[in-house]
Write an enzyme that holds these catalytic residues in place. Structure first.
Site, PDB file in Angstrom:
ATOM      1  N   SER A  54       0.886  -1.267  -0.157  1.00 39.59           N
ATOM      2  CA  SER A  54       0.003  -0.039  -0.053  1.00 39.59           C
ATOM      3  C   SER A  54       0.781   1.354   0.054  1.00 39.59           C
ATOM      4  O   SER A  54       0.285   2.116  -0.412  1.00 39.59           O
ATOM      5  CB  SER A  54      -1.042  -0.082   1.145  1.00 39.59           C
ATOM      6  OG  SER A  54      -0.089  -0.268   2.440  1.00 39.59           O
ATOM      7  N   GLY A  91      -2.088  -4.443   1.175  1.00 43.21           N
ATOM      8  CA  GLY A  91      -2.389  -5.682   2.005  1.00 43.21           C
ATOM      9  C   GLY A  91      -1.227  -6.605   1.717  1.00 43.21           C
ATOM     10  O   GLY A  91      -1.336  -7.695   2.190  1.00 43.21           O
ATOM     11  N   ASN A 119       4.246  -5.451   5.654  1.00 47.01           N
ATOM     12  CA  ASN A 119       3.132  -6.182   6.109  1.00 47.01           C
ATOM     13  C   ASN A 119       3.374  -7.433   7.011  1.00 47.01           C
ATOM     14  O   ASN A 119       2.489  -7.739   7.860  1.00 47.01           O
ATOM     15  CB  ASN A 119       1.791  -6.318   5.061  1.00 47.01           C
ATOM     16  CG  ASN A 119       1.273  -5.237   4.449  1.00 47.01           C
ATOM     17  OD1 ASN A 119       0.744  -4.276   5.480  1.00 47.01           O
ATOM     18  ND2 ASN A 119       1.326  -5.049   3.396  1.00 47.01           N
ATOM     19  N   ASP A 202      -4.292   6.767  10.291  1.00 52.66           N
ATOM     20  CA  ASP A 202      -4.160   5.320  10.753  1.00 52.66           C
ATOM     21  C   ASP A 202      -2.456   5.512  11.302  1.00 52.66           C
ATOM     22  O   ASP A 202      -2.055   4.514  11.846  1.00 52.66           O
ATOM     23  CB  ASP A 202      -4.168   4.540   9.674  1.00 52.66           C
ATOM     24  CG  ASP A 202      -3.394   4.692   8.407  1.00 52.66           C
ATOM     25  OD1 ASP A 202      -2.245   5.579   8.480  1.00 52.66           O
ATOM     26  OD2 ASP A 202      -3.606   4.113   7.319  1.00 52.66           O
ATOM     27  N   HIS A 205       0.326   5.088   6.894  1.00 56.89           N
ATOM     28  CA  HIS A 205       0.320   5.738   5.516  1.00 56.89           C
ATOM     29  C   HIS A 205       0.668   7.147   5.340  1.00 56.89           C
ATOM     30  O   HIS A 205      -0.078   7.899   5.786  1.00 56.89           O
ATOM     31  CB  HIS A 205      -0.752   5.225   4.777  1.00 56.89           C
ATOM     32  CG  HIS A 205      -1.116   3.731   4.744  1.00 56.89           C
ATOM     33  ND1 HIS A 205      -2.033   3.152   5.608  1.00 56.89           N
ATOM     34  CD2 HIS A 205      -0.656   2.838   4.028  1.00 56.89           C
ATOM     35  CE1 HIS A 205      -2.086   1.806   5.311  1.00 56.89           C
ATOM     36  NE2 HIS A 205      -1.180   1.689   4.485  1.00 56.89           N
TER      37      HIS A 205
END
Length: 226
Positions: A54, A91, A119, A202, A205
């Site tokens: 991402s 993801g 991730n 979040d 990002h």
């Protein structure tokens, strides 16, 4: 007199028709030449493939504001013959990246930028597995295209998984760089990670401004390879 006017009008219309016809042909010919020129230029362009998660995809912002697109802007401003492909997928883990890699290797990349592993780290996946997958991706690119230049994007994670895991994760990228003899971006999110002003709510990002900083970090390592 009337006949003369009719004849004169006929020749005027004929001349105008001829002029516009020639004009249209000229414009069509110019368009065809421009399209052919664009095709030749695209065929001559070298491919830069950003393959990641991402962070590469530009999660939460428009794709044209993500760092791969900003790299393309820099390349275009210098009139260099390179085309950037954004192969980011939100993801993505190293395992899923390895599984979909073949789709992106149908065309030879001149530079392959590998941005994966974050991730894995956030999910606490065993580092032996992450390391194995990163090595497998690099080796597949090398086997398919020995002349492709590979740039590995280093990553760091929060200390949630414990200090030993966190430290080993951070050092893993440098060790792979040495083992595989590839280029390295020491830390992709240098100057961005942990700064709430440069990240989405979040906290993971980057914002548009964050991506501009990431693009500068990537450019320092990428530009010498062009």
């Amino acid at each position: 007199m009337k006949n003369k006017q009719v004849i004169r009008s006929f020749w005027t219309l004929l001349l105008l028709s001829s002029f516009f016809c020639c004009s249209e042909k000229k414009n069509t010919g110019t368009l065809v030449r421009e399209e052919a020129s664009d095709r030749i230029r695209q065929e001559n362009e070298k491919l830069i493939l950003f393959f990641g998660n991402s962070l590469t995809a530009g999660y939460g912002i428009d794709e044209e504001d993500a760092f791969p697109a900003l790299i393309q802007d820099k390349i275009d401003s210098l009139e260099l013959d390179y085309r950037v492909i954004n192969g980011g997928l939100s993801g993505e883990t190293t395992a899923s990246g390895l599984n979909r890699l073949d789709w992106f290797l149908e065309e030879q990349p001149y530079i392959f930028v590998l941005e994966l592993g974050a991730n894995d780290g956030l999910r606490g996946i065993a580092l032996t597995e992450t390391r194995k997958n990163l090595n497998a991706i690099i080796e597949k690119v090398k086997t398919s295209y020995p002349d492709t230049k590979i740039l590995l994007a280093g990553m760091q994670i929060p200390p949630n998984m414990g200090p030993e895991y966190t430290a080993s994760f951070r050092s893993m990228y440098g060790e792979i760089m040495t083992q595989q003899e590839v280029g390295l971006i020491p830390f992709l999110l240098e100057g961005v990670a942990g700064n709430p002003d440069l990240n989405l709510p979040d906290g993971i990002h980057p914002t548009e401004e964050g991506h501009r900083i990431v693009a500068e970090t990537v450019w320092k390592q990428l530009y010498p390879l062009l």
